[in-house]
Design a protein around this motif. Structure first.
Motif, PDB file in Angstrom:
ATOM      1  N   THR A  83      20.552 -14.409 -11.882  1.00  0.00           N
ATOM      2  CA  THR A  83      19.267 -14.119 -11.229  1.00  0.00           C
ATOM      3  C   THR A  83      18.808 -12.714 -11.635  1.00  0.00           C
ATOM      4  O   THR A  83      19.611 -11.924 -12.136  1.00  0.00           O
ATOM      5  CB  THR A  83      19.420 -14.187  -9.685  1.00  0.00           C
ATOM      6  N   PRO A  84      17.543 -12.404 -11.391  1.00  0.00           N
ATOM      7  CA  PRO A  84      17.064 -11.068 -11.787  1.00  0.00           C
ATOM      8  C   PRO A  84      17.504  -9.978 -10.816  1.00  0.00           C
ATOM      9  O   PRO A  84      16.740  -9.072 -10.498  1.00  0.00           O
ATOM     10  CB  PRO A  84      15.540 -11.240 -11.788  1.00  0.00           C
ATOM     11  N   VAL A  85      18.721 -10.077 -10.325  1.00  0.00           N
ATOM     12  CA  VAL A  85      19.258  -9.107  -9.371  1.00  0.00           C
ATOM     13  C   VAL A  85      20.380  -8.348 -10.074  1.00  0.00           C
ATOM     14  O   VAL A  85      21.232  -8.964 -10.714  1.00  0.00           O
ATOM     15  CB  VAL A  85      19.823  -9.832  -8.123  1.00  0.00           C
ATOM     16  N   SER A  86      20.368  -7.031  -9.960  1.00  0.00           N
ATOM     17  CA  SER A  86      21.422  -6.251 -10.617  1.00  0.00           C
ATOM     18  C   SER A  86      22.756  -6.483  -9.902  1.00  0.00           C
ATOM     19  O   SER A  86      22.792  -6.841  -8.723  1.00  0.00           O
ATOM     20  CB  SER A  86      21.078  -4.759 -10.586  1.00  0.00           C
TER      21      SER A  86
END
Lengths: 310, 233
Positions: free
Chosen positions: B90-93
């Motif tokens: 996902t676009p989560v660090s």
């Protein structure tokens, strides 16, 4: 720019080379089948493309970006692994709402309703995922993977562990999504029948290398033009007829295979010439059949070659 | 809602639906305080600061252990099931993912620890007649020191669970828990101020908790996606 680009990719684990100089591209809107036996390195390739593993050598790009270092680019990519990425103790809608939040989906309630209807789970929206069958979880997993309308979606063995009915349902769903949402689908599978039905392009990975990379139409056409089986009225003539065929300029090879001759033609239009030449040489032909090989046969040929050390 | 809030909220909801973890957490939160209260009441007399100090001493190990219990669901289960791989796409660090999960673990662990402290205080009050709940330093301990230590424990244990394989995690979980408990006991023994609760003890514990939290952040920063994926069973 291609949707997916892999150039000279190599990767080893603990001194064992899994991928060796792998290169291929996937165009926008294609349904691409990535084939290979278990342990061939298919999942490793997907993990490298998704930025989960680093490449040992070479370069990978998805939509022109490196997903390992570009958090925002991952917003344009969807993924379905074998475990579906769902929490059993959350409802179907709850799972989708969670990912909608992570991806920043606009109007998530409407999108969740739309997808649950699409995968035929609208009436189970509030049920815990732990109560779902494997097929239902897979359908919900696909809905989760495309929730944020990705431009490219990676599906890792989407039919694995499903019964034939569920496999067909997943196949139809992928085709419908590809058409409706116009997304590039990267399908990692060893279900060859499924790949032949839904993919436009395939790459066959075996022994860490790409053994074939072409459109399904070209691969099967290429194999169609090669093989012709000839049944003779007098079986005793087979060896002699084989020698005769080998002397013809458009015949690349000929073998006696059981009761028939198996001729490999260099020219796909030369079947009538082969028949004329054999009849002219005095052989009585009972049947001639262009041997149509499936993707499965082509795949097995490449895998066998790789296992033989070719 | 922020991404961190979304992740933390989900972990809390999942934890509240996990009956086995909730039951074991609640048993530990009630059984240990009741047993401790009997010991405290027997040994401490009616000195208010001594009672408060004894309760404070019990709540920190309980909080750390609660963090460990809830980590099993948020970090280890996610890894065992392989669903962490989907989250990593996902676009989560990775840092945000770790922070969200650590907060999602720390909040239910903290609430259970408060319940545990309330049970201890009630039991001690009932047995001794001393009003321990009104002691300001004990309230400060519960409001500041305990959550910091729980967050540090959740962060450290979570980072370790992400980075290590399943077998190593079984061993390291206990090592970390006992490490925390011995550190707490050691600090309480070393800091001057006697057996009762004191501002010095609380300041030292708070500083140590913040240092541990900072250490957890540093360690979590060293964990890579590759490390996590390669240790998925």
């Amino acid at each position: 720019m291609s949707a997916v680009e892999v150039r000279g990719l190599s990767r080893s684990f603990d001194g064992r080379e899994i991928l060796r100089d792998v290169s291929f591209t996937v165009g926008h809107g294609e349904v691409f089948g990535y084939l290979g036996p278990n342990g061939a390195g298919k999942t490793t390739t997907i993990r490298i493309l998704l930025g989960l593993l680093a490449p040992g050598a070479g370069e990978v790009r998805v939509l022109g970006r490196d997903l390992a270092s570009d958090d925002d680019a991952r917003r344009r990519v969807g993924v379905l692994f074998e475990n579906n990425g769902l929490a059993d103790r959350m409802s179907a809608a709850g799972n989708l709402a969670y990912y909608a939040g992570l991806y920043g989906v606009d109007d998530p309630a409407e999108r969740i309703d739309e997808l649950l209807t699409l995968v035929d789970l609208a009436d189970r929206r509030d049920d815990l995922v732990g109560t779902f069958s494997t097929g239902m979880k897979r359908k919900l997993g696909i809905a989760r993977a495309i929730l944020h309308r990705p431009e490219v979606v990676f599906l890792d063995e989407p039919s694995s562990g499903l019964d034939p009915g569920a496999q067909r349902m997943v196949r139809d769903l992928i085709l419908e999504l590809s058409r409706r949402e116009e997304m590039t689908v990267f399908l990692n599978s060893h279900h060859l029948d499924e790949v032949q039905r839904i993919c436009s392009t395939v790459a066959i990975l075996a022994g860490g290398r790409i053994r074939a990379f072409d459109t399904v139409a070209n691969l099967t056409a290429a194999s169609d033009r090669l093989a012709v089986t000839v049944s003779l009225a007098d079986p005793g003539d087979r060896a002699h007829a084989c020698e005769t065929a080998m002397g013809l300029p458009f015949v690349a090879g000929c073998d006696v295979d059981g009761d028939v001759l198996l001729c490999t033609l260099a020219d796909p239009g030369a079947t009538p010439d082969l028949v004329a030449a054999l009849v002219g040489a005095g052989f009585r032909i009972e049947e001639v059949r262009r041997s149509s090989r499936s993707l499965e046969e082509i795949y097995l040929e490449h895998v066998d070659l790789a296992e033989g050390g070719a | 809602m922020s991404t961190l809030g979304i992740i933390a909220g989900r972990e809390m909801r999942v934890a509240l639906r996990n009956r086995s973890i909730l039951i074991s957490g609640l048993i530990f939160a009630i059984w240990l305080p009741v047993m401790s209260a009997m010991g405290i009441a027997a040994g401490a007399g009616e000195e208010v600061t001594t009672l408060a100090g004894s309760i404070a001493a019990v709540t920190l190990p309980v909080g750390v252990f609660m963090g460990y219990i809830f980590c099993a669901d948020a970090f280890l289960r996610e890894k065992r099931d392989g669903t962490i791989e989907t989250l990593l796409c996902t676009p989560v660090s990775l840092r945000c993912l770790w922070e969200g999960k650590a907060v999602g673990v720390a909040v239910p662990a903290y609430l259970t620890t408060l319940l545990s402290a309330a049970v201890t205080a009630a039991a001690v009050t009932g047995l001794t007649g001393a009003p321990v709940a009104a002691e300001p330093l004990l309230l400060a301990h519960l409001a500041v020191v305990v959550p910091v230590w729980i967050a540090a424990a959740a962060g450290l244990i979570g980072a370790a669970q992400l980075a290590l394989g399943m077998r190593e995690n079984q061993i390291l979980g206990f090592v970390l828990i006992f490490g925390f408990v011995f550190l707490i006991i050691g600090l309480q023994q070393v800091v001057p101020g006697g057996p009762g609760i004191s501002a010095t003890t609380e300041a030292v514990l708070a500083a140590a908790g913040v240092a541990l939290l900072a250490l957890a952040r540093v360690i979590a920063g060293k964990v890579t996606k590759e490390r996590i994926v390669r240790t998925i069973p």
